[in-house]
Scaffold this motif. Structure first.
Motif, PDB file in Angstrom:
ATOM      1  N   MET A 155      22.338  19.321  79.130  1.00  0.00           N
ATOM      2  CA  MET A 155      23.676  18.800  79.430  1.00  0.00           C
ATOM      3  C   MET A 155      23.600  17.303  79.700  1.00  0.00           C
ATOM      4  SD  MET A 155      25.664  21.683  81.702  1.00  0.00           S
ATOM      5  CE  MET A 155      24.418  21.870  82.981  1.00  0.00           C
ATOM      6  N   LEU A 156      24.601  16.570  79.206  1.00  0.00           N
ATOM      7  CA  LEU A 156      24.648  15.120  79.389  1.00  0.00           C
ATOM      8  C   LEU A 156      25.035  14.758  80.812  1.00  0.00           C
ATOM      9  CD1 LEU A 156      26.632  13.601  76.405  1.00  0.00           C
ATOM     10  CD2 LEU A 156      24.169  13.633  76.782  1.00  0.00           C
ATOM     11  N   SER A 157      24.613  13.565  81.253  1.00  0.00           N
ATOM     12  CA  SER A 157      25.127  13.040  82.512  1.00  0.00           C
ATOM     13  C   SER A 157      26.520  12.457  82.270  1.00  0.00           C
ATOM     14  CB  SER A 157      24.211  11.942  83.042  1.00  0.00           C
ATOM     15  OG  SER A 157      24.325  10.795  82.230  1.00  0.00           O
ATOM     16  N   ASP A 193      23.900  20.322  93.762  1.00  0.00           N
ATOM     17  CA  ASP A 193      22.989  20.889  92.770  1.00  0.00           C
ATOM     18  C   ASP A 193      22.830  19.895  91.614  1.00  0.00           C
ATOM     19  OD1 ASP A 193      25.278  21.056  91.260  1.00  0.00           O
ATOM     20  OD2 ASP A 193      25.501  23.227  91.449  1.00  0.00           O
ATOM     21  N   ARG A 194      22.506  20.402  90.424  1.00  0.00           N
ATOM     22  CA  ARG A 194      22.162  19.470  89.334  1.00  0.00           C
ATOM     23  C   ARG A 194      23.383  18.909  88.623  1.00  0.00           C
ATOM     24  NH1 ARG A 194      21.146  22.572  84.137  1.00  0.00           N
ATOM     25  NH2 ARG A 194      22.457  24.395  84.394  1.00  0.00           N
ATOM     26  N   ILE A 202      35.357  12.069  95.889  1.00  0.00           N
ATOM     27  CA  ILE A 202      34.061  11.641  96.418  1.00  0.00           C
ATOM     28  C   ILE A 202      33.014  11.938  95.350  1.00  0.00           C
ATOM     29  CG2 ILE A 202      32.312  12.041  98.199  1.00  0.00           C
ATOM     30  CD1 ILE A 202      34.584  12.935 100.070  1.00  0.00           C
ATOM     31  N   LEU A 203      32.243  10.925  94.976  1.00  0.00           N
ATOM     32  CA  LEU A 203      31.224  11.099  93.936  1.00  0.00           C
ATOM     33  C   LEU A 203      29.937  11.626  94.559  1.00  0.00           C
ATOM     34  CD1 LEU A 203      31.702   7.830  91.840  1.00  0.00           C
ATOM     35  CD2 LEU A 203      32.673  10.107  91.479  1.00  0.00           C
ATOM     36  N   ARG A 204      29.498  12.771  94.063  1.00  0.00           N
ATOM     37  CA  ARG A 204      28.230  13.363  94.536  1.00  0.00           C
ATOM     38  C   ARG A 204      27.304  13.461  93.334  1.00  0.00           C
ATOM     39  NH1 ARG A 204      26.336  13.485  98.876  1.00  0.00           N
ATOM     40  NH2 ARG A 204      25.748  15.679  99.067  1.00  0.00           N
ATOM     41  N   PRO A 205      26.332  12.561  93.238  1.00  0.00           N
ATOM     42  CA  PRO A 205      25.421  12.585  92.084  1.00  0.00           C
ATOM     43  C   PRO A 205      24.609  13.878  92.055  1.00  0.00           C
ATOM     44  CG  PRO A 205      25.198  10.533  93.334  1.00  0.00           C
ATOM     45  CD  PRO A 205      26.016  11.479  94.166  1.00  0.00           C
ATOM     46  N   PRO A 206      24.002  14.192  90.914  1.00  0.00           N
ATOM     47  CA  PRO A 206      23.131  15.366  90.846  1.00  0.00           C
ATOM     48  C   PRO A 206      22.052  15.291  91.924  1.00  0.00           C
ATOM     49  CG  PRO A 206      23.511  14.473  88.647  1.00  0.00           C
ATOM     50  CD  PRO A 206      24.121  13.512  89.621  1.00  0.00           C
ATOM     51  N   ALA A 216      26.960  17.594  82.667  1.00  0.00           N
ATOM     52  CA  ALA A 216      26.443  18.113  83.942  1.00  0.00           C
ATOM     53  C   ALA A 216      27.349  17.634  85.066  1.00  0.00           C
ATOM     54  CB  ALA A 216      25.008  17.644  84.152  1.00  0.00           C
ATOM     55  N   MET A 217      28.530  18.230  85.143  1.00  0.00           N
ATOM     56  CA  MET A 217      29.495  17.802  86.150  1.00  0.00           C
ATOM     57  C   MET A 217      30.353  18.981  86.605  1.00  0.00           C
ATOM     58  SD  MET A 217      32.433  15.861  83.885  1.00  0.00           S
ATOM     59  CE  MET A 217      33.657  15.875  85.205  1.00  0.00           C
TER      60      MET A 217
END
Lengths: 401, 401
Positions: free
Chosen positions: B1-3, B335-336, B376-380, B270-271
């Motif tokens: 999966m792409l970021s 998670d991822r 709110i941005l939560r990175p992998p 991946a979101m």
């Protein structure tokens, strides 16, 4: 001279929101609700699946157990029967969970073999089911009157099954620029003439504030020409003039409109830029007379007309909202007039706003006005401040200004 | 999966701004400059007075000195002669300072008696004079290409004497909602049916991003109906679909458009919310396939379509710009998949932004989406955070969203 706050209260206080009109849902974007919106249906309308998978009885969904797939229910086409022991129904995100089933097994958690599935993970009662009404129930209030409708509110109103929306009519503002010396852009320009920039800058500000501007023909410095505007104001909610608001020999707005019954409220405010600001009424029509200087005119319109538009639009929250920024450079002590320093606005490494006042604050500088990210508010008699001090600012960098 | 970042780069990177069109100055509000704007004249065009007062030689303006008023020069009507020793010219804010004079005495600093004035304050050379060109000079660059035009920029362009402006054509976006189960608001609703909220929410987002939306008729879950849309895409810059973006049995967008030459770039990111996001091309036409879930569709459009619109519009600054906020409540480790938590946004006593994530983050909750002030941005794999920690947020409370 009045304070800025008192002047704003006198202008905005007596205004009433415009009456409601009905617009189609797409037209309602950017408009302000004239009444609350309620849900016309329950969402989800029934218990629905949150996943692509299989509905079954959790008791049948032990890991390794085989279950028979006895039906198929795409979203929008509910399975009409009952799910019995040992049975499962194939369904999809948004499919209604059929009677008898009490959980959903996601398709990635089963092995399928013909009309049979084998659970790889144990099912749990209620798992992957969105309950009827968990978003909203029929009759529930969704959005209050006074809400400005953005894309998400439009989506919510659509989901609640409304094709039509009652919103406040957009305020219609007449703009009258006065002055023998001014011409419209591109028109022949005499020596000493000035190209009119106020009318169209103000028209943009009115659109940013949700109003509909009408730019009237420029009035020469002739009392009869200015007074005749009073005859052409039906269908407007407010008359805005620029130029001629002071008491000099060529400041004719007040005296000309007085011949048509103009009732003056005030004409001076203890502020900079923009001391000569005229306010009064022609019958029921509010008249706001801005200075002719373009920077002063814009700052006055931002401080007084924008809140007036918010009130006419029926916005629930129509107050000016300063935010806090740190000074990147010192500022001098202020005199008795509230000052509005043009400044650039940036964000530092911690996310805090940083305002840098421009060195030149002359009110003739349109380039610097266009460049400004904010106005730094300097109350009357405010003390000198060092770099790093916190100051209230009004942002100019948001929303069409 | 792409970021998320790679997906955005693949979508936005190849896009080119739309070509220029000429619009009248009032129409240019909200539009993006297709080329730089230069000044067509010098402003002020000559040395002009900053006050209502008298132009004279500073040497004659000692306190108590009497000077003869020999002429009168309203703004726009310059005095044709020369100011001699012992002489003054009456003038007003914006009046050209006549030849021979080198300063202005404000009217409040003199006593006037017939055709004579007596200075109460000493004059100083250059005082109260705005120099020719102090705002801008003919030919000077005023605004660069890629500027979105607000009210102040419109005023500056007017002052620079432009009645016409070259701006990028507004991007036209076709919106295709798919699904047997969906109907437009107010249409007859079958049992299990869902009212379509995506198309009009997305239309609002497109307008907020400066585009022109066209809502196409809803396509049923029928490959031929979906494929036929490919024949109706002339005059659009991008096709947006909602629903049918995954690989389930009813996820037909990809397979249907493939019959018309659709070239897939990717279909998963991946979101959360919104994993199944489809992107590819039908010939030259970019196709962005959003999930059918309204919250996922909106978040994906916000993250991917809005930057695409900025690029198509020719905006110089088209990057997503997270700002920093403090958490008002703890958040769990991620998670991822990059997460985008719906949250309310407030300002604390020091002016800092405070984000409170909603307890319920289920992607079916439109009410909470409409209520959110930010994501709110939560990175992998982001670690758990306590209340008070700094987090990047994307604001939703600005500009028509």
């Amino acid at each position: 001279m009045l304070s800025v706050e008192e002047a704003r209260a006198r202008i905005v206080g007596p205004l009433r929101p415009t009456p409601a009109e009905i617009v189609s849902l797409p037209e309602a974007w950017g408009r302000v609700l004239a009444g609350p919106m309620h849900a016309r249906l329950t969402q989800p309308p029934a218990d629905v699946s949150a996943m692509d998978g299989y509905a079954l009885r959790a008791a049948d969904g032990r890991a390794g157990a085989r279950v028979a797939v006895v039906g198929h229910a795409p979203a929008g086409r509910p399975f009409p029967g009952q799910v019995g022991p040992g049975e499962a129904i194939r369904l999809f995100t948004g499919s209604v969970v059929p009677e008898g089933a009490d959980c959903v097994l996601p398709q990635e958690d089963v092995d399928r073999d013909g009309d049979w599935i084998t659970a790889r993970e144990a099912a749990r009662v209620g798992r992957h089911i969105r309950r009827a009404g968990q978003d909203f129930r029929q009759g529930a209030p969704l959005l209050p009157a006074g809400t400005r409708l953005g894309a998400r509110a439009i989506g919510l109103i659509a989901a609640a099954n409304h094709p039509w929306v009652a919103v406040h009519r957009q305020p219609r503002i007449a703009i009258l620029a006065t002055g023998d010396e001014i011409v419209l852009p591109g028109e022949p320009l005499a020596a000493g003439g000035i190209v009119s920039s106020n009318a169209h800058a103000l028209a943009g500000l009115i659109r940013a504030g949700g109003g509909i501007p009408s730019v009237l023909p420029i009035a020469p410095d002739d009392p009869a020409a200015i007074a005749s505007v009073a005859d052409r104001l039906s269908a407007f909610d407010l008359l805005l003039t620029t130029g001629g608001a002071s008491v000099g020999e060529h400041d004719l707005v007040q005296s000309s409109l007085a011949t048509r019954g103009f009732a003056l409220d005030f004409w001076r405010i203890a502020m900079r830029p923009g001391k000569p600001l005229l306010f009064g009424r022609l019958g029921d029509m509010p008249v706001l007379g801005l200075p002719g200087n373009p920077v002063s005119a814009f700052v006055c319109a931002f401080l007084f007309l924008l809140p007036a538009l918010n009130r006419l639009n029926g916005l629930a929250d129509d107050a000016m909202q300063p935010v806090e920024a740190r000074l990147a450079a010192p500022v001098a002590a202020n005199d008795r007039r509230a000052d509005h320093l043009r400044a650039s606005l940036a964000t530092d490494a911690t996310g805090a706003l940083v305002a840098t006042p421009f060195d030149r604050q002359d009110s003739s500088l349109l380039v610097l006005l266009a460049d400004a990210g904010c106005l730094i508010l300097r109350p009357p008699h405010a003390p000198a401040l060092q770099a790093g001090a916190a100051v209230p600012v009004l942002r100019l960098d948001l929303g069409g200004l």
